[in-house]
Motif scaffolding. Structure first.
Motif, mmCIF file in Angstrom:
data_model
loop_
_atom_site.group_PDB
_atom_site.id
_atom_site.type_symbol
_atom_site.label_atom_id
_atom_site.label_comp_id
_atom_site.label_asym_id
_atom_site.label_seq_id
_atom_site.Cartn_x
_atom_site.Cartn_y
_atom_site.Cartn_z
ATOM 1 N N THR A 82 7.050 14.315 6.397
ATOM 2 C CA THR A 82 7.213 12.874 6.541
ATOM 3 C C THR A 82 6.955 12.166 5.212
ATOM 4 O O THR A 82 7.622 11.181 4.889
ATOM 5 C CB THR A 82 6.274 12.329 7.632
ATOM 6 O OG1 THR A 82 4.936 12.790 7.392
ATOM 7 C CG2 THR A 82 6.713 12.816 9.005
ATOM 8 N N ALA A 83 6.023 12.675 4.426
ATOM 9 C CA ALA A 83 5.788 12.093 3.091
ATOM 10 C C ALA A 83 7.017 12.247 2.218
ATOM 11 O O ALA A 83 7.362 11.351 1.432
ATOM 12 C CB ALA A 83 4.584 12.757 2.431
ATOM 13 N N LEU A 125 11.951 5.513 -0.743
ATOM 14 C CA LEU A 125 11.519 4.507 -1.714
ATOM 15 C C LEU A 125 12.186 4.685 -3.065
ATOM 16 O O LEU A 125 12.387 3.714 -3.803
ATOM 17 C CB LEU A 125 9.996 4.566 -1.878
ATOM 18 C CG LEU A 125 9.173 3.937 -0.749
ATOM 19 C CD1 LEU A 125 7.691 4.122 -1.005
ATOM 20 C CD2 LEU A 125 9.493 2.446 -0.628
ATOM 21 N N ALA A 126 12.572 5.930 -3.373
ATOM 22 C CA ALA A 126 13.245 6.201 -4.650
ATOM 23 C C ALA A 126 14.750 5.953 -4.583
ATOM 24 O O ALA A 126 15.452 6.130 -5.581
ATOM 25 C CB ALA A 126 12.983 7.643 -5.071
ATOM 26 N N GLY A 127 15.231 5.570 -3.378
ATOM 27 C CA GLY A 127 16.664 5.308 -3.242
ATOM 28 C C GLY A 127 17.485 6.560 -3.006
ATOM 29 O O GLY A 127 18.721 6.504 -3.089
ATOM 30 N N ARG A 128 16.812 7.676 -2.716
ATOM 31 C CA ARG A 128 17.534 8.928 -2.428
ATOM 32 C C ARG A 128 17.632 9.119 -0.921
ATOM 33 O O ARG A 128 16.717 8.738 -0.189
ATOM 34 C CB ARG A 128 16.790 10.134 -3.020
ATOM 35 C CG ARG A 128 16.617 10.098 -4.519
ATOM 36 C CD ARG A 128 15.998 11.417 -5.008
ATOM 37 N NE ARG A 128 14.647 11.617 -4.480
ATOM 38 C CZ ARG A 128 13.539 11.258 -5.098
ATOM 39 N NH1 ARG A 128 13.609 10.650 -6.286
ATOM 40 N NH2 ARG A 128 12.345 11.488 -4.563
ATOM 41 N N GLU A 171 0.815 -1.212 0.000
ATOM 42 C CA GLU A 171 0.000 0.000 0.000
ATOM 43 C C GLU A 171 0.849 1.262 0.000
ATOM 44 O O GLU A 171 0.495 2.260 -0.641
ATOM 45 C CB GLU A 171 -0.962 0.025 1.193
ATOM 46 C CG GLU A 171 -1.867 1.265 1.161
ATOM 47 C CD GLU A 171 -2.939 1.276 2.227
ATOM 48 O OE1 GLU A 171 -3.555 2.346 2.411
ATOM 49 O OE2 GLU A 171 -3.166 0.227 2.870
ATOM 50 N N LEU A 172 1.971 1.232 0.690
ATOM 51 C CA LEU A 172 2.813 2.423 0.754
ATOM 52 C C LEU A 172 3.287 2.804 -0.649
ATOM 53 O O LEU A 172 3.205 3.981 -1.061
ATOM 54 C CB LEU A 172 4.021 2.171 1.669
ATOM 55 C CG LEU A 172 4.904 3.387 1.946
ATOM 56 C CD1 LEU A 172 4.139 4.430 2.745
ATOM 57 C CD2 LEU A 172 6.166 2.965 2.704
ATOM 58 N N GLU A 173 3.755 1.830 -1.394
ATOM 59 C CA GLU A 173 4.226 2.098 -2.757
ATOM 60 C C GLU A 173 3.098 2.611 -3.642
ATOM 61 O O GLU A 173 3.303 3.519 -4.462
ATOM 62 C CB GLU A 173 4.838 0.824 -3.354
ATOM 63 C CG GLU A 173 6.154 0.394 -2.731
ATOM 64 C CD GLU A 173 5.983 -0.328 -1.387
ATOM 65 O OE1 GLU A 173 7.003 -0.690 -0.778
ATOM 66 O OE2 GLU A 173 4.819 -0.535 -0.953
ATOM 67 N N ARG A 174 1.908 2.024 -3.484
ATOM 68 C CA ARG A 174 0.775 2.463 -4.300
ATOM 69 C C ARG A 174 0.403 3.914 -3.979
ATOM 70 O O ARG A 174 0.087 4.697 -4.888
ATOM 71 C CB ARG A 174 -0.432 1.540 -4.062
ATOM 72 C CG ARG A 174 -0.282 0.147 -4.671
ATOM 73 C CD ARG A 174 -1.592 -0.611 -4.682
ATOM 74 N NE ARG A 174 -2.051 -0.957 -3.335
ATOM 75 C CZ ARG A 174 -1.700 -2.065 -2.690
ATOM 76 N NH1 ARG A 174 -0.871 -2.937 -3.274
ATOM 77 N NH2 ARG A 174 -2.168 -2.317 -1.485
ATOM 78 N N ARG A 175 0.449 4.283 -2.722
ATOM 79 C CA ARG A 175 0.096 5.653 -2.345
ATOM 80 C C ARG A 175 1.153 6.657 -2.827
ATOM 81 O O ARG A 175 0.817 7.775 -3.217
ATOM 82 C CB ARG A 175 -0.080 5.758 -0.824
ATOM 83 C CG ARG A 175 -1.401 5.161 -0.345
ATOM 84 C CD ARG A 175 -1.620 5.437 1.136
ATOM 85 N NE ARG A 175 -2.957 5.011 1.559
ATOM 86 C CZ ARG A 175 -4.041 5.760 1.484
ATOM 87 N NH1 ARG A 175 -3.957 6.995 0.980
ATOM 88 N NH2 ARG A 175 -5.214 5.315 1.887
ATOM 89 N N VAL A 176 2.409 6.262 -2.788
ATOM 90 C CA VAL A 176 3.453 7.149 -3.311
ATOM 91 C C VAL A 176 3.223 7.392 -4.797
ATOM 92 O O VAL A 176 3.296 8.530 -5.291
ATOM 93 C CB VAL A 176 4.857 6.547 -3.066
ATOM 94 C CG1 VAL A 176 5.909 7.309 -3.872
ATOM 95 C CG2 VAL A 176 5.195 6.588 -1.576
ATOM 96 N N GLU A 177 2.932 6.331 -5.536
ATOM 97 C CA GLU A 177 2.701 6.460 -6.975
ATOM 98 C C GLU A 177 1.468 7.305 -7.270
ATOM 99 O O GLU A 177 1.456 8.101 -8.225
ATOM 100 C CB GLU A 177 2.525 5.064 -7.592
ATOM 101 C CG GLU A 177 2.442 5.083 -9.108
ATOM 102 C CD GLU A 177 2.407 3.691 -9.698
ATOM 103 O OE1 GLU A 177 2.093 3.571 -10.904
ATOM 104 O OE2 GLU A 177 2.682 2.717 -8.953
ATOM 105 N N ALA A 178 0.450 7.177 -6.441
ATOM 106 C CA ALA A 178 -0.792 7.931 -6.657
ATOM 107 C C ALA A 178 -0.754 9.328 -6.042
ATOM 108 O O ALA A 178 -1.680 10.127 -6.260
ATOM 109 C CB ALA A 178 -1.977 7.142 -6.081
ATOM 110 N N GLY A 179 0.276 9.613 -5.254
ATOM 111 C CA GLY A 179 0.364 10.921 -4.609
ATOM 112 C C GLY A 179 -0.617 11.118 -3.484
ATOM 113 O O GLY A 179 -1.035 12.245 -3.211
#
Length: 333
Positions: free
Chosen positions: A61-62, A69-72, A41-49
């Motif tokens: 925090t976002a 998640l982007a490796g930065r 779910e975390l990845e899906r929410r990041v992709e959906a903003g």
């Protein structure tokens, strides 16, 4: 980068930098939210903003979650990365525990378990819990009944955390006449007693000397905490005045360790007194006086100062493992 790790690491670094508690709690609260999410779910929410639609997730925090998640490296990690002390590395590597820490049972900000787990994650094998004694009401000091309950909580926690050990203790107030602010029978049950002066810090030197000598001569006392009471940041606070030779001689005679308090605003004792204590043959406890998990690593600052003043690992009681510490001198009596 694991977003959960990143959020908690930011919280630790904020604490270490002395940032306001509400900012620290925001990142810890976000970490709890992330940990509870279903897989993916975390990845899906990041992709959906839609991260900030979650309760407890704000813009800052976002941003940390998205970067991780982007490796930065999240900017917060870089912003609050403090340089490691240059010196004291041999002492720091030798430390096995910390003799002076606080939890939310008194004026600390975190539960005992969080403090213990953070100490374990730093590589320590034990930590002493030293919440305040009852007279320090501003710090929610422990009454005799509350201290008894805390001992029960620690016993249960040690079963769960083994082999890591939470040693029982107290930072006991030194009263005006040198007596200690807790019942003798309870002090006798504790593993480590740190005695500190918190009141009437401007007492005339002869009276302060007698007060401190009486405290460090008490058979229950293991460590003399932040001996001058000074503060070196903000408005500051001057040192208490006392006969340091007489006080340190009493520490040597009674096998009471002199604390090297690592809090950045304390740095106590000052260098000239720390060198005097070394020359007089004192033993030492290099302590964080941590009131939050992120402050536990402040011991690195104390190690740097101690090394500069000639303190060697063989004279530092928290280089011992728990069993050796408890078998040493009056500790655990």
């Amino acid at each position: 980068m694991d977003p959960l790790w990143a959020l908690r690491q930011v919280a630790l670094r904020l604490e270490r930098a002395g940032e306001p508690t509400y900012r620290v709690r925001a990142f810890r609260r976000a970490a709890d939210v992330v940990e509870a999410l279903p897989l993916g779910e975390l990845e899906r929410r990041v992709e959906a903003g839609t991260l900030t639609d979650l309760p407890g997730i704000g813009k800052s925090t976002a941003g940390v979650i998205t970067d991780a998640l982007a490796g930065r490296e999240p900017s917060y990690l870089g912003k609050f990365r403090e340089p490691d002390p240059v010196g004291g590395r041999v002492l720091r590597a030798a430390l096995k525990g910390d003799c002076h820490t606080h939890s939310d049972w008194s004026d600390g900000g975190s539960p005992i378990r969080e403090m213990a787990e953070a100490a374990r994650d730093l590589g320590h094998s034990w930590v002493v819990l030293t919440d305040h004694s009852p007279r320090l009401t501003v710090a929610n000091g422990l009454s005799a009944d509350r201290l008894r309950r805390q001992l029960e909580v620690v016993a249960e926690l040690n079963v769960e955390l083994a082999p890591f050990t939470v040693l029982t203790g107290i930072e006991v107030d030194v009263l005006d006449d040198g007596a200690l602010d807790q019942r003798e029978d309870l002090l006798a049950q504790l593993d480590v007693v740190v005695a500190s002066v918190h009141s009437k810090l401007r007492m005339p030197a002869p009276e302060m000397t007698a007060r401190m000598v009486a405290a460090v001569s008490n058979p229950h006392v293991d460590v003399l905490g932040h001996c001058t009471g000074r503060l070196v940041t903000g408005k500051g606070r001057p040192e208490s005045t006392f006969d340091a030779v007489e006080v340190f001689a009493a520490c040597v005679e009674n096998d009471t360790a002199v604390e090297v308090n690592s809090r950045p605003e304390r740095r106590d004792p000052p260098g000239r007194l720390l060198r005097l204590a070394v020359d007089m043959g004192c033993t030492f406890a290099i302590d964080s006086d941590a009131h939050a998990p992120g402050q536990l690593d402040w011991v690195a600052y104390g190690c740097e100062r101690a090394e500069e003043c000639g303190v060697t690992p063989d004279r530092v009681i928290n280089t011992l493992d728990a069993a050796a510490l408890l078998s040493r001198g009056n500790i655990g009596d």
